[in-house]
Design a protein around this motif. Structure first.
Motif, PDB file in Angstrom:
ATOM      1  N   THR A  12       0.860  -1.187   0.000  1.00 27.88           N
ATOM      2  CA  THR A  12       0.000   0.000   0.000  1.00 27.88           C
ATOM      3  C   THR A  12       0.896   1.235   0.000  1.00 27.88           C
ATOM      4  OG1 THR A  12      -1.710  -1.174   1.256  1.00 27.88           O
ATOM      5  CG2 THR A  12      -1.827   1.235   1.263  1.00 27.88           C
ATOM      6  N   TYR A  13       0.557   2.168  -0.871  1.00 31.08           N
ATOM      7  CA  TYR A  13       1.311   3.424  -0.957  1.00 31.08           C
ATOM      8  C   TYR A  13       0.548   4.460  -0.148  1.00 31.08           C
ATOM      9  CZ  TYR A  13       4.392   6.790  -3.389  1.00 31.08           C
ATOM     10  OH  TYR A  13       5.345   7.735  -3.703  1.00 31.08           O
TER      11      TYR A  13
ATOM     12  N   ARG B 124       0.407   8.243   2.252  1.00 30.40           N
ATOM     13  CA  ARG B 124       0.963   9.469   2.811  1.00 30.40           C
ATOM     14  C   ARG B 124       0.742   9.441   4.312  1.00 30.40           C
ATOM     15  NH1 ARG B 124      -0.903  13.811   5.106  1.00 30.40           N
ATOM     16  NH2 ARG B 124      -3.051  13.657   4.381  1.00 30.40           N
TER      17      ARG B 124
ATOM     18  N   LYS C 257       5.743  10.234   2.276  1.00 30.16           N
ATOM     19  CA  LYS C 257       5.066   9.134   1.580  1.00 30.16           C
ATOM     20  C   LYS C 257       5.944   7.905   1.674  1.00 30.16           C
ATOM     21  CE  LYS C 257       4.464  11.128  -2.529  1.00 30.16           C
ATOM     22  NZ  LYS C 257       3.908  11.426  -3.885  1.00 30.16           N
ATOM     23  N   GLY C 258       5.304   6.729   1.703  1.00 29.70           N
ATOM     24  CA  GLY C 258       6.090   5.504   1.755  1.00 29.70           C
ATOM     25  C   GLY C 258       5.302   4.300   1.285  1.00 29.70           C
ATOM     26  N   VAL C 259       6.032   3.221   1.013  1.00 31.58           N
ATOM     27  CA  VAL C 259       5.417   1.953   0.621  1.00 31.58           C
ATOM     28  C   VAL C 259       5.308   1.081   1.873  1.00 31.58           C
ATOM     29  CG1 VAL C 259       5.534  -0.023  -0.928  1.00 31.58           C
ATOM     30  CG2 VAL C 259       6.476   2.185  -1.664  1.00 31.58           C
TER      31      VAL C 259
ATOM     32  N   ILE D  10      11.841   0.827  -4.310  1.00 34.26           N
ATOM     33  CA  ILE D  10      11.904   2.291  -4.291  1.00 34.26           C
ATOM     34  C   ILE D  10      12.626   2.855  -5.522  1.00 34.26           C
ATOM     35  CG2 ILE D  10      12.874   4.263  -3.006  1.00 34.26           C
ATOM     36  CD1 ILE D  10      10.360   3.149  -1.722  1.00 34.26           C
TER      37      ILE D  10
ATOM     38  N   MET E  40       9.247   3.256  -6.824  1.00 37.93           N
ATOM     39  CA  MET E  40       8.161   3.981  -6.176  1.00 37.93           C
ATOM     40  C   MET E  40       8.619   5.243  -5.447  1.00 37.93           C
ATOM     41  SD  MET E  40       5.406   2.268  -6.833  1.00 37.93           S
ATOM     42  CE  MET E  40       4.251   2.907  -5.615  1.00 37.93           C
TER      43      MET E  40
ATOM     44  N   THR F  38      10.134  10.982   0.501  1.00 36.09           N
ATOM     45  CA  THR F  38       9.380  10.054  -0.349  1.00 36.09           C
ATOM     46  C   THR F  38      10.167   8.792  -0.692  1.00 36.09           C
ATOM     47  OG1 THR F  38      10.138  11.291  -2.288  1.00 36.09           O
ATOM     48  CG2 THR F  38       7.998  11.900  -1.393  1.00 36.09           C
TER      49      THR F  38
ATOM     50  N   THR G  86      10.139   3.177   3.399  1.00 36.97           N
ATOM     51  CA  THR G  86       9.429   1.900   3.424  1.00 36.97           C
ATOM     52  C   THR G  86       9.043   1.548   4.861  1.00 36.97           C
ATOM     53  OG1 THR G  86      11.544   0.729   3.597  1.00 36.97           O
ATOM     54  CG2 THR G  86      10.616   0.978   1.383  1.00 36.97           C
TER      55      THR G  86
ATOM     56  N   GLU H  52      -3.377   1.142  -3.522  1.00 33.39           N
ATOM     57  CA  GLU H  52      -3.128  -0.169  -2.914  1.00 33.39           C
ATOM     58  C   GLU H  52      -3.207  -1.257  -3.967  1.00 33.39           C
ATOM     59  OE1 GLU H  52      -6.012  -0.529   0.214  1.00 33.39           O
ATOM     60  OE2 GLU H  52      -7.532   0.421  -1.017  1.00 33.39           O
TER      61      GLU H  52
ATOM     62  N   VAL I  44       3.178  -4.195  -5.534  1.00 31.33           N
ATOM     63  CA  VAL I  44       4.344  -3.647  -6.234  1.00 31.33           C
ATOM     64  C   VAL I  44       4.991  -4.822  -6.956  1.00 31.33           C
ATOM     65  CG1 VAL I  44       4.840  -1.688  -4.707  1.00 31.33           C
ATOM     66  CG2 VAL I  44       5.822  -3.934  -4.182  1.00 31.33           C
TER      67      VAL I  44
END
Length: 400
Positions: free
Chosen positions: A16-17, A19, A24-26, A52, A65, A72, A75, A390, A393
């Motif tokens: 899920t990506y 904020r 922002k992160g995975v 990333i 990502m 940004t 993870t 979501e 990846v």
């Protein structure tokens, strides 16, 4: 004619990506990672680097990502907590942009705001702890630094409430407010770097070759941070990103201050180790209130703030403020005599509103003194969080 391909196909991993605050992160559930990456080590790091898009000598992270900034390139791995009285274990990996390493040495305070939401939505929280309507209290074990964070996540009709009218400077659109409590944010006696003030002093003279001897407050709360007065290094505290990030000499100066500060704080044993520990410590500079125009063009009025703070993250001036550094600011401000406290006018304080490049932020802290030693029970601030995307990846099967 037959073709034989030696390249493995891509694999897909549930992710899920999100904020969280101004980052922002995975986000991954530990159980969804490939088996080799379910334990700490080279395979996990290689996987996250590929997700990333690092290391990228172009500094853009086009093939991943990441968004090519410290805010940004992040993870998160979550699992049901192994700790009593906690709901979820939260592990944060700061992914370097142009180098092949993942820094596990600290927390991300901004993404902490998204942890509770993700944990609820991903089925990591016992249903009994989630109200149909109201506030879910998610007890987070921050595994990087061994600390407890309490997230108060709004829930509507049994689902996380993400939309709302809470505004956070540095984030364009409003969302639902998530209050975070960073419990006992200073280092434990047996924690890395020792007590809250690793040198035992509220203010130290730090000798930095080529820069001079600087008055600094070195604190281990939220994240190890070195505070210096803006005027001592030729700044006003009203600077925006470009003023510093376009100045290679300034960036080198900050990195030198950071390395010598890290050494003095006991975070590294040799100066050259700082290069492989980019996420911690942070360097920030403070000044008394002054009016300025924020990066969005909004006027910040001196009378509306207690002090000015600008902070460096992963070698660049941060566009707003790292959540963990905000904890350090709130904690240091609550302790009379630190450079942060003095910039805010001195005396006892339970909360401060500080100006950063994107606007202002309020952070509170509860500090007390016993036997000459300061302790902080908790630091409190509000952020917001939102799922951006979501699904899965994809990475080449031989990437880790």
């Amino acid at each position: 004619m037959t073709h034989t391909f030696t390249h493995l196909p891509q694999i897909k991993i549930a992710a899920t990506y999100m904020r969280g605050g101004t980052s922002k992160g995975v986000f991954f559930r530990l159980q969804d990672l490939p088996e080799a990456a379910q334990v700490a080590g080279a395979a996990r790091d290689a996987l996250l680097l590929r997700v990333i898009g690092s290391p990228d000598p172009y500094g853009k992270q086009i093939d991943g990502m990441g968004g090519a900034t410290s805010s940004t390139s992040k993870t998160v791995i979550l699992s049901k907590s192994s700790k009593p009285d906690h709901d979820v274990d939260y592990l944060f990996g700061q992914v370097a942009i142009d180098k092949a390493f993942v820094d596990w040495s600290g927390n991300c305070g901004n993404l902490s705001a998204a942890v509770g939401s993700f944990a609820i939505a991903s089925g990591l929280i016992d249903a009994s702890r989630i109200p149909q309507n109201g506030m879910a209290t998610v007890r987070i074990w921050q595994a990087n630094i061994g600390k407890t964070i309490i997230a108060h996540v709004p829930v509507t009709n049994g689902a996380v409430q993400e939309t709302g009218d809470f505004e956070l400077d540095g984030v364009t659109f409003p969302a639902a407010e998530v209050q975070l409590e960073f419990m006992a944010p200073a280092a434990d006696e047996d924690g890395e770097g020792g007590s809250m003030f690793p040198t035992g002093n509220l203010v130290d003279d730090l000798e930095v070759p080529g820069v001079g001897t600087l008055k600094v407050t070195m604190i281990n709360a939220g994240i190890p941070t070195i505070f210096v007065n803006a005027e001592a290094i030729g700044y006003t505290g009203t600077e925006l990103q470009d003023a510093i990030n376009s100045d290679a000499e300034a960036l080198a100066k900050f990195e030198t201050i950071r390395a010598y500060g890290a050494l003095r704080m006991g975070l590294i044993k040799q100066l050259d180790e700082a290069a492989n520990r980019q996420h911690t410590p942070k360097v920030a500079f403070v000044a008394k209130p002054a009016s300025y125009v924020s990066s969005s063009g909004k006027q910040v009025i001196a009378g509306d703030i207690d002090l000015l703070v600008r902070a460096m993250s992963m070698g660049k001036l941060h566009h707003a403020m790292m959540g963990t550094a905000a904890v350090a600011i709130g904690t240091a401000a609550a302790i009379p005599g630190t450079l942060v406290n003095l910039a805010a006018g001195g005396g006892a304080k339970t909360a401060v509103r500080f100006g950063h490049p994107s606007g202002t932020l309020r952070v509170g802290a509860e500090a007390s003194q016993a036997g000459g030693e300061w302790s902080v029970t908790k630091a409190i601030m509000s952020r917001s969080a939102r799922v951006l995307m979501e699904g899965w990846v994809r990475v080449p099967g031989d990437a880790f």
